[in-house]
Design an enzyme around this catalytic site. Structure first.
Site, PDB file in Angstrom:
ATOM      1  N   LYS A 182     -52.866 -15.832  13.735  1.00  0.00           N
ATOM      2  CA  LYS A 182     -52.336 -15.939  13.657  1.00  0.00           C
ATOM      3  C   LYS A 182     -52.764 -18.086  14.166  1.00  0.00           C
ATOM      4  O   LYS A 182     -53.526 -18.278  15.196  1.00  0.00           O
ATOM      5  CB  LYS A 182     -52.094 -15.613  15.750  1.00  0.00           C
ATOM      6  CG  LYS A 182     -50.677 -16.209  16.288  1.00  0.00           C
ATOM      7  CD  LYS A 182     -50.521 -16.539  17.560  1.00  0.00           C
ATOM      8  CE  LYS A 182     -48.582 -16.904  17.600  1.00  0.00           C
ATOM      9  NZ  LYS A 182     -49.079 -17.658  18.269  1.00  0.00           N
ATOM     10  N   GLY A 239     -59.342 -19.736  23.527  1.00  0.00           N
ATOM     11  CA  GLY A 239     -58.296 -20.309  24.422  1.00  0.00           C
ATOM     12  C   GLY A 239     -57.888 -19.954  26.049  1.00  0.00           C
ATOM     13  O   GLY A 239     -59.087 -19.522  26.506  1.00  0.00           O
ATOM     14  N   SER A 240     -56.669 -19.621  26.971  1.00  0.00           N
ATOM     15  CA  SER A 240     -56.390 -19.864  28.026  1.00  0.00           C
ATOM     16  C   SER A 240     -56.890 -18.100  29.194  1.00  0.00           C
ATOM     17  O   SER A 240     -56.681 -16.899  28.315  1.00  0.00           O
ATOM     18  CB  SER A 240     -55.182 -19.773  28.762  1.00  0.00           C
ATOM     19  OG  SER A 240     -54.967 -19.160  28.221  1.00  0.00           O
ATOM     20  N   GLY A 243     -53.432 -16.265  28.897  1.00  0.00           N
ATOM     21  CA  GLY A 243     -53.315 -16.074  28.086  1.00  0.00           C
ATOM     22  C   GLY A 243     -54.623 -14.920  27.578  1.00  0.00           C
ATOM     23  O   GLY A 243     -53.504 -13.571  26.854  1.00  0.00           O
ATOM     24  N   GLY A 244     -55.080 -14.982  26.723  1.00  0.00           N
ATOM     25  CA  GLY A 244     -56.580 -14.292  26.499  1.00  0.00           C
ATOM     26  C   GLY A 244     -56.279 -12.490  27.608  1.00  0.00           C
ATOM     27  O   GLY A 244     -56.306 -11.505  26.959  1.00  0.00           O
ATOM     28  N   GLU A 263     -62.601 -15.502  24.480  1.00  0.00           N
ATOM     29  CA  GLU A 263     -63.582 -16.793  25.023  1.00  0.00           C
ATOM     30  C   GLU A 263     -62.410 -17.433  25.584  1.00  0.00           C
ATOM     31  O   GLU A 263     -61.645 -18.099  25.338  1.00  0.00           O
ATOM     32  CB  GLU A 263     -64.247 -16.976  23.735  1.00  0.00           C
ATOM     33  CG  GLU A 263     -65.310 -18.473  24.716  1.00  0.00           C
ATOM     34  CD  GLU A 263     -65.455 -19.189  23.966  1.00  0.00           C
ATOM     35  OE1 GLU A 263     -65.226 -19.893  23.032  1.00  0.00           O
ATOM     36  OE2 GLU A 263     -65.006 -20.276  24.876  1.00  0.00           O
ATOM     37  N   CYS A 300     -64.887 -25.809  25.399  1.00  0.00           N
ATOM     38  CA  CYS A 300     -65.336 -24.816  26.656  1.00  0.00           C
ATOM     39  C   CYS A 300     -66.573 -24.942  27.057  1.00  0.00           C
ATOM     40  O   CYS A 300     -66.812 -24.240  28.287  1.00  0.00           O
ATOM     41  CB  CYS A 300     -65.756 -23.110  25.653  1.00  0.00           C
ATOM     42  SG  CYS A 300     -65.762 -23.396  24.392  1.00  0.00           S
ATOM     43  N   GLU A 389     -61.823 -23.683  36.010  1.00  0.00           N
ATOM     44  CA  GLU A 389     -62.036 -24.557  34.870  1.00  0.00           C
ATOM     45  C   GLU A 389     -60.558 -25.269  34.837  1.00  0.00           C
ATOM     46  O   GLU A 389     -59.765 -25.117  34.963  1.00  0.00           O
ATOM     47  CB  GLU A 389     -61.759 -23.619  34.014  1.00  0.00           C
ATOM     48  CG  GLU A 389     -62.097 -24.550  32.369  1.00  0.00           C
ATOM     49  CD  GLU A 389     -61.901 -24.053  31.077  1.00  0.00           C
ATOM     50  OE1 GLU A 389     -62.556 -24.556  30.245  1.00  0.00           O
ATOM     51  OE2 GLU A 389     -61.209 -22.837  30.611  1.00  0.00           O
TER      52      GLU A 389
HETATM   53  P1  NAP Z   1     -53.445 -20.353  25.547  1.00  0.00           P
HETATM   54  O1  NAP Z   1     -52.104 -20.964  25.604  1.00  0.00           O
HETATM   55  O2  NAP Z   1     -54.699 -19.626  25.609  1.00  0.00           O
HETATM   56  O3  NAP Z   1     -53.016 -20.207  23.522  1.00  0.00           O
HETATM   57  C1  NAP Z   1     -53.793 -19.768  22.756  1.00  0.00           C
HETATM   58  C2  NAP Z   1     -52.990 -17.964  21.980  1.00  0.00           C
HETATM   59  O4  NAP Z   1     -52.624 -17.251  22.296  1.00  0.00           O
HETATM   60  C3  NAP Z   1     -51.806 -18.952  21.265  1.00  0.00           C
HETATM   61  O5  NAP Z   1     -51.747 -18.992  19.673  1.00  0.00           O
HETATM   62  C4  NAP Z   1     -50.527 -18.317  22.235  1.00  0.00           C
HETATM   63  O6  NAP Z   1     -49.638 -18.853  21.503  1.00  0.00           O
HETATM   64  C5  NAP Z   1     -51.906 -17.297  21.919  1.00  0.00           C
HETATM   65  N1  NAP Z   1     -50.563 -16.279  23.637  1.00  0.00           N
HETATM   66  C6  NAP Z   1     -51.481 -17.128  24.386  1.00  0.00           C
HETATM   67  N2  NAP Z   1     -50.836 -16.314  25.824  1.00  0.00           N
HETATM   68  C7  NAP Z   1     -50.069 -15.043  24.671  1.00  0.00           C
HETATM   69  C8  NAP Z   1     -49.519 -14.240  25.714  1.00  0.00           C
HETATM   70  N3  NAP Z   1     -49.349 -13.602  26.714  1.00  0.00           N
HETATM   71  N4  NAP Z   1     -49.129 -12.781  24.008  1.00  0.00           N
HETATM   72  C9  NAP Z   1     -48.881 -13.221  23.022  1.00  0.00           C
HETATM   73  N5  NAP Z   1     -49.736 -14.431  22.612  1.00  0.00           N
HETATM   74  C10 NAP Z   1     -50.464 -15.441  23.595  1.00  0.00           C
HETATM   75  O7  NAP Z   1     -54.305 -21.401  24.669  1.00  0.00           O
HETATM   76  P2  NAP Z   1     -54.390 -23.310  24.613  1.00  0.00           P
HETATM   77  O8  NAP Z   1     -52.746 -22.911  24.157  1.00  0.00           O
HETATM   78  O9  NAP Z   1     -55.167 -23.457  23.162  1.00  0.00           O
HETATM   79  O10 NAP Z   1     -54.216 -24.047  25.676  1.00  0.00           O
HETATM   80  C11 NAP Z   1     -53.565 -23.998  27.241  1.00  0.00           C
HETATM   81  C12 NAP Z   1     -55.064 -23.771  28.029  1.00  0.00           C
HETATM   82  O11 NAP Z   1     -55.930 -22.941  27.583  1.00  0.00           O
HETATM   83  C13 NAP Z   1     -55.279 -25.030  27.621  1.00  0.00           C
HETATM   84  O12 NAP Z   1     -55.017 -26.069  28.840  1.00  0.00           O
HETATM   85  C14 NAP Z   1     -57.091 -24.642  28.578  1.00  0.00           C
HETATM   86  O13 NAP Z   1     -56.700 -24.513  30.115  1.00  0.00           O
HETATM   87  C15 NAP Z   1     -57.167 -23.612  27.728  1.00  0.00           C
HETATM   88  N6  NAP Z   1     -58.103 -22.998  26.945  1.00  0.00           N
HETATM   89  C16 NAP Z   1     -59.719 -23.006  27.019  1.00  0.00           C
HETATM   90  C17 NAP Z   1     -60.452 -23.051  25.786  1.00  0.00           C
HETATM   91  C18 NAP Z   1     -61.371 -22.429  25.971  1.00  0.00           C
HETATM   92  O14 NAP Z   1     -62.431 -22.442  25.457  1.00  0.00           O
HETATM   93  N7  NAP Z   1     -61.730 -21.905  26.879  1.00  0.00           N
HETATM   94  C19 NAP Z   1     -60.003 -23.589  24.944  1.00  0.00           C
HETATM   95  C20 NAP Z   1     -58.983 -24.077  24.493  1.00  0.00           C
HETATM   96  C21 NAP Z   1     -57.662 -23.490  25.567  1.00  0.00           C
HETATM   97  P3  NAP Z   1     -48.580 -19.389  21.575  1.00  0.00           P
HETATM   98  O15 NAP Z   1     -48.742 -20.991  20.958  1.00  0.00           O
HETATM   99  O16 NAP Z   1     -47.244 -18.932  21.045  1.00  0.00           O
HETATM  100  O17 NAP Z   1     -48.019 -19.454  23.578  1.00  0.00           O
END
Ligand code: NAP
Length: 504
Positions: A182, A239-240, A243-244, A263, A300, A389
């Site tokens: 995805k 990711g977040s 979301g995770g 992660e 991260c 974080e």
């Molecule tokens: P994200 O919001 O978690 O999204 C990552 C992926 O997961 C995207 O493809 C998103 O789809 C999908 N997703 C998230 N929630 C979902 C749900 N409830 N159901 C289905 N799919 C879902 O992460 P991000 O866009 O990379 O960044 C947002 C925040 O994540 C940042 O501000 C940061 O805090 C954190 N982040 C942390 C790390 C780390 O390494 N720890 C790395 C990157 C980001 P959509 O795009 O369609 O929402």
């Protein structure tokens, strides 16, 4: 060589468009239209991946090794075009994208070599003991086998090394698992050109078409459909935390629960031990500021918290970090959403009880400037929100009154990807006291370094107790990451003529 995306999904070797489109939001350059992903496309990709598994999952290690090297060749052949679109979409500098490309092809070639060696199969053999009393023993052999199709969520912050052909995809391919990616909306053009490279390798190596699919964009229903599809047997995600966790919960609620290798968040604490800070506090302050602000703090492994013991040496360290951070200019962030989350996260930290502003900045739209805050150990220990974080160049100094309080702080952290000790020889006793605590908290423990920069090698662990990852037995970087997509199978008294080739 300029790459103009056509905006289609790659489903089992065919480029497909859907009716609805979204427009990319590059930091510079032209926006492009991309087809919106749908659960129906996910279903097509998963069905093709399952079909492909019957061939790919039983392919020889040599075949998969050639496939991985060919993907690396195809990425290298598109090198400049990948850097161009990647920098436009993410705002990351050219050097970073070039380095990340090298890391991506390096991972592919590392796994190509790794599977040829065969150690990852962890083959075991307990020979039959027909004369054993009171009961004879059967012939028992064990080997790791690929699990089936794997879902991968491209990460926003590593458009190459943790995305379409990133570590999760490569480890799954190496194991023998087809992959459905995805793509992340933050870099759909970069995802497309990498998918084109994988597609070319699939054709050249005559792989089954369903071995790889990329579904672009779409709303949450796309990711939800992907993790819930019955053909998917594991998920790789970066990711977040929110979301995770939502996707992890979906995986657990499936009729057949599957492992979700997420992660998620980490503040990567650094413990500044007294002798080290007395000897080189100023340098450590500069070093911390550099690591914290690198890549606009969007790593991260960003070391967001430094724990010090109160005193003038600690003050010098903090002042050096503050002065260095204050001279840094604004850096563009990966997406508008990440920039917004950064400023609101900084405001939330700044508003907590006992938090002192050392450096506050005005951030403009998608640009981030550093923040630095300080808080006493007692206020930090009483407020869990201060260990959340904040994704970006934000540092928090936690001031302990003595070594005992530093130890208490160490024990209070949630799971982390990394924890760091800055120490001199005379800090050894305190370091020895802290190490058993840090082992329980983090996947990687460093001395006298900064955690940004993760070596891709055999010994690396990029994981840790929750919420650093959702599976503390796993790593998403390094050769051990292949274990996520394998499971052990025991073969009892199976004739050699029937056993898998690798086991004979
Ligand atoms: P994200 O919001 O978690 O999204 C990552 C992926 O997961 C995207 O493809 C998103 O789809 C999908 N997703 C998230 N929630 C979902 C749900 N409830 N159901 C289905 N799919 C879902 O992460 P991000 O866009 O990379 O960044 C947002 C925040 O994540 C940042 O501000 C940061 O805090 C954190 N982040 C942390 C790390 C780390 O390494 N720890 C790395 C990157 C980001 P959509 O795009 O369609 O929402």
């Amino acid at each position: 060589m300029t790459f103009t995306p056509h905006g289609k999904h790659l489903i089992a070797g065919t480029w497909i468009s859907t009716e609805d489109t979204f427009v990319s939001a590059p930091v510079r350059g032209t926006s492009h239209k991309f087809s919106v992903g749908t659960p129906d496309l996910v279903a097509q990709a998963c069905a093709a991946a399952e079909e492909a598994f019957w061939e790919f999952g039983y392919s020889s290690r040599e075949t998969r090794s050639t496939f991985l090297n060919t993907i690396a060749d195809e990425i290298e052949a598109r090198g400049e075009a990948i850097t161009e679109i990647g920098t436009q979409e993410t705002g990351l500098p050219t050097g970073r994208l070039q380095g990340e490309r090298g890391r991506t092809t390096g991972q592919l070639r590392l796994f190509a070599d790794h599977i040829l060696k065969g150690d990852y199969l962890d083959r075991r053999h307990d020979i039959a003991l027909p004369d054993r009393t009171p009961l004879p023993r059967s012939d028992l052999r064990m080997m790791q086998r690929p699990i089936g199709p794997v879902a991968v969520f491209g990460a926003s912050n590593f458009p190459l090394a943790f995305s379409t052909a990133g570590g999760d995809t490569v480890a799954a391919f190496a194991a023998g698992c087809p992959v459905v990616v995805k793509g992340h909306d933050a870099h759909p053009g970069t995802g497309e050109i990498i998918a084109e490279a994988i597609h070319a390798a699939v054709e050249k190596c005559n792989m089954p078409k369903g071995v790889f699919s990329l579904v672009q964009g779409g709303d949450l229903s796309v990711g939800q459909a992907l993790v819930q599809h019955p053909f998917i047997k594991a998920v790789g995600f970066t990711g977040s935390l929110a979301g995770g966790r939502a996707l992890f919960d979906l995986c657990m609620k499936r009729p057949e629960p599957i492992p979700f290798f997420g992660e998620l968040g980490s503040v990567n604490p650094m413990f500044m031990l007294p002798e080290a800070i007395a000897a080189r506090g100023e340098d450590l302050g500069k070093g911390w500021a550099g690591s914290l602000a690198m890549g606009a703090g969007q790593f991260c492994t960003n070391p967001g918290i430094a724990v010090v013991i109160d005193g003038s040496e600690a003050d010098a360290f903090v002042e050096s970090a503050r002065a260095t951070l204050s001279e840094l200019g604004a850096q563009v962030m990966l997406t508008d959403g990440i920039a917004k989350a950064y400023t609101s996260g900084a405001a939330k930290i700044g508003a907590q009880q006992g938090v002192q502003d050392l450096l506050t900045s005005m951030c403009d739209q998608r640009e981030a400037k550093p923040f630095l805050f300080k808080v006493s150990a007692s206020d930090w220990l009483g407020n869990h929100a201060l260990s959340d974080e904040v994704f970006g160049p934000l540092g928090l100094v936690v001031v302990a009154k003595d070594a005992d309080e530093m130890h208490k702080i160490a024990r209070s952290f949630d799971g982390q990807l990394t924890a760091t000790l800055h120490m001199d020889e005379d800090d050894t006793a305190l370091a020895r006291r802290l190490l058993p605590v840090l082992e329980r908290k983090a996947g990687r423990i460093l001395a006298n370094g900064f955690p940004t920069g993760v070596e891709v090698c055999d010994s690396m662990v990029h994981g840790g107790p929750y919420p650093a990852s959702t599976n503390f037995g796993a790593t998403s970087v390094g050769t051990l990451s292949i274990r996520r997509f394998l499971r052990p199978v025991c073969y009892q008294d199976i004739p050699e003529a029937v056993l898998p080739v690798d086991l004979v």
